[in-house]
Design a protein around this motif. Sequence first.
Motif: not given
Length: 145
Positions: A3, A5, A37-39, A73-74
């Motif tokens: 989870n 980033m 993460a994954d925002h 994304q990263s």
Amino acid sequence: MENDMQFDLVSPERSLASMDATSVQIPGADGDMTVMADHAPTITTLRPGVLKVDAGGTTHEFVVTGGFAEIGQSGVSVLAERAVARADVTQGDMDAMMDEAQDSYDRAKAAAQGDAGPVDDAAKLLADMVAVGSEIGLSPKQPNL
């Protein structure tokens, strides 16, 4: 970790931070936002405030005066106009930031010629700087509006 980033904070002078982060709280121009993460990919402008990064069970705090945050994304990349680790901000630093904000307001007011927009923006900058000083426990100068 799954989870986490990538978080990077860069100012014109140097790179201040690069780490795996669980979350990043950003003082966005349109309001505070928390990135995890994954925002969804986003680009936002920053207002003066305290940027908080949760990484490895520790919260890292940085005073920023403006700039941009790119959420991808990263991870999160912050390009700050000025950024200083909260623990390193002195009363002299706060006074200098307030002087710059006051000067910006005075110049906008002198050049306004009936256009209140730039004056309002500069007044907002001053108010944000007062809020930053209060949040980090330093005494902001009283603005001359």
